[in-house]
Write an enzyme that holds these catalytic residues in place. Structure first.
Site, mmCIF file in Angstrom:
data_model
loop_
_atom_site.group_PDB
_atom_site.id
_atom_site.type_symbol
_atom_site.label_atom_id
_atom_site.label_comp_id
_atom_site.label_asym_id
_atom_site.label_seq_id
_atom_site.Cartn_x
_atom_site.Cartn_y
_atom_site.Cartn_z
ATOM 1 N N ARG A 44 26.888 23.513 30.963
ATOM 2 C CA ARG A 44 26.003 24.600 31.369
ATOM 3 C C ARG A 44 24.980 24.134 32.400
ATOM 4 O O ARG A 44 24.248 24.927 32.959
ATOM 5 C CB ARG A 44 25.250 25.155 30.148
ATOM 6 C CG ARG A 44 26.135 25.852 29.146
ATOM 7 C CD ARG A 44 25.295 26.341 27.975
ATOM 8 N NE ARG A 44 24.207 27.192 28.431
ATOM 9 C CZ ARG A 44 24.329 28.509 28.656
ATOM 10 N NH1 ARG A 44 25.485 29.101 28.463
ATOM 11 N NH2 ARG A 44 23.300 29.219 29.062
ATOM 12 N N GLY A 52 25.744 27.436 20.690
ATOM 13 C CA GLY A 52 25.083 28.738 20.743
ATOM 14 C C GLY A 52 23.610 28.724 20.407
ATOM 15 O O GLY A 52 23.067 29.719 19.916
ATOM 16 N N GLU A 53 22.928 27.611 20.690
ATOM 17 C CA GLU A 53 21.510 27.548 20.309
ATOM 18 C C GLU A 53 20.661 28.549 21.091
ATOM 19 O O GLU A 53 19.696 29.110 20.562
ATOM 20 C CB GLU A 53 20.955 26.138 20.509
ATOM 21 C CG GLU A 53 19.522 26.014 20.019
ATOM 22 C CD GLU A 53 19.147 24.612 19.571
ATOM 23 O OE1 GLU A 53 17.939 24.393 19.377
ATOM 24 O OE2 GLU A 53 20.038 23.763 19.415
ATOM 25 N N ASN A 93 25.850 21.274 26.819
ATOM 26 C CA ASN A 93 24.723 21.338 27.737
ATOM 27 C C ASN A 93 25.082 20.828 29.125
ATOM 28 O O ASN A 93 24.620 21.374 30.130
ATOM 29 C CB ASN A 93 23.548 20.539 27.169
ATOM 30 C CG ASN A 93 22.813 21.297 26.081
ATOM 31 O OD1 ASN A 93 22.109 22.245 26.341
ATOM 32 N ND2 ASN A 93 23.018 20.896 24.837
ATOM 33 N N LEU A 153 27.542 39.355 21.808
ATOM 34 C CA LEU A 153 28.936 39.600 22.194
ATOM 35 C C LEU A 153 29.868 38.477 21.758
ATOM 36 O O LEU A 153 31.072 38.702 21.577
ATOM 37 C CB LEU A 153 29.027 39.786 23.715
ATOM 38 C CG LEU A 153 28.147 40.908 24.288
ATOM 39 C CD1 LEU A 153 28.327 40.994 25.799
ATOM 40 C CD2 LEU A 153 28.489 42.244 23.630
ATOM 41 N N GLN A 154 29.340 37.278 21.600
ATOM 42 C CA GLN A 154 30.178 36.142 21.190
ATOM 43 C C GLN A 154 29.506 35.401 20.042
ATOM 44 O O GLN A 154 28.352 34.994 20.154
ATOM 45 C CB GLN A 154 30.383 35.187 22.371
ATOM 46 C CG GLN A 154 31.302 34.019 22.039
ATOM 47 C CD GLN A 154 31.502 33.114 23.243
ATOM 48 O OE1 GLN A 154 30.913 33.320 24.296
ATOM 49 N NE2 GLN A 154 32.344 32.107 23.102
ATOM 50 N N ARG A 161 21.584 31.545 22.077
ATOM 51 C CA ARG A 161 21.801 32.844 21.430
ATOM 52 C C ARG A 161 21.017 32.929 20.116
ATOM 53 O O ARG A 161 20.454 33.966 19.768
ATOM 54 C CB ARG A 161 23.294 33.065 21.179
ATOM 55 C CG ARG A 161 24.068 33.591 22.387
ATOM 56 C CD ARG A 161 25.559 33.503 22.170
ATOM 57 N NE ARG A 161 26.043 32.140 22.378
ATOM 58 C CZ ARG A 161 27.227 31.703 21.972
ATOM 59 N NH1 ARG A 161 28.036 32.503 21.297
ATOM 60 N NH2 ARG A 161 27.606 30.476 22.227
#
Length: 279
Positions: free
Chosen positions: A109, A71-72, A106, A54-55, A74
């Protein structure tokens, strides 16, 4: 004045999205996170198979292909899902940008364990010649927080490995720093992990060690505690289904019940109230 990290990463809504071959993509060399939850990656891979990505991820072009900027997870999940191409936006960034972004993504998140976080700060200081205050300012942290995290790297490697593996928390690690004998630190760390000590229990044990009131013991309780108190702790634990600690000092004492959730707290209160009514 140097642009903020957010400005350097900011994506134009009209930015071109490219389909990039996964085999040409490499991980960010400055990625501080070394371990990825495989179960969560599989869940993400299943979602990608159903709904696609989606992104787009963000990449930087290199001579050998592309490095991941953001985005690792993903990217890794896409490989598990069997994708051969992945949507991506290409950004022009410096090595300094790459390093900062890898750490910040990181941290935001909350995916790093305490040792990986500390190692990230150390790498920023060494590679970018930053001070603790520089890092604190860039990452919106306090300087004492950065300093305390960096202190974790003073622990023996065996113990930092336990924190990385989730056998001990960062708070356990900081508590162990009060013990100067490295061999004793390792012994206490293994005992705390094996017997699932809470941070509070470890603090009390370390304090008694430093006060000279007890010596290292292979039991789950500090050796200075009278046997009848240890027996009472075990009985209360069995009766209420919770860890219980009894401490005494200067002819006064304290009984501590440990709970890990609101539901467990309510259960304990109910049991204590019922016991009071019976008496």
């Amino acid at each position: 004045m140097r642009d903020s990290i957010d400005e350097r990463l900011k994506l134009d809504q009209n930015a071109q999205v490219n389909e990039i071959e996964i085999q040409k993509i490499k991980a960010n060399p400055y990625q501080p996170r070394k371990t990825f939850d495989q179960a969560r990656l599989k869940d993400l891979a299943e979602s990608i198979q159903l709904h696609g990505i989606l992104q787009p991820i963000v990449l930087r072009k290199t001579i050998a292909g592309y490095n991941i900027v953001v985005g690792e997870r993903r990217y890794r999940a896409s490989k598990i899902a069997g994708l051969t191409h992945i949507p991506a936006i290409i950004k022009e960034l410096t090595d300094e940008d790459m390093m900062e972004l890898a750490v910040i993504e990181n941290l935001q998140r909350e995916d790093l364990n305490a040792i990986e976080e500390a190692e990230s700060y150390k790498k920023l200081m060494e590679d970018l010649k930053l001070t603790q205050q520089d890092i604190a300012t860039r990452l919106s942290k306090s300087r004492p927080y950065i300093a305390n995290m960096l202190r974790l790297l003073q622990l023996p490697k065996e113990v930092t490995g336990m924190v990385k593996d989730g056998k001990l928390s960062g708070a356990h690690g900081r508590t162990l720093l009060a013990i100067k004998d490295k061999q004793k630190v390792k012994k206490i760390a293994h005992q705390a992990s094996r017997e699932s000590w809470s941070v509070r229990s470890l603090e009390q044990y370390v304090n008694t060690c430093n006060d000279g009131k007890t010596k290292q013991s292979t039991s789950s309780q500090p050796a200075s505690k009278p046997k009848f108190i240890q027996q009472q702790e075990r009985q209360l634990k069995e009766q209420y289904g919770a860890n219980v600690m009894i401490s005494t000092k200067h002819k006064k004492g304290q009984i501590t019940f440990e709970f890990k959730s609101e539901a467990e707290f309510k259960r304990l209160i109910h049991q204590l109230n019922e016991k009071y009514k019976e008496e």
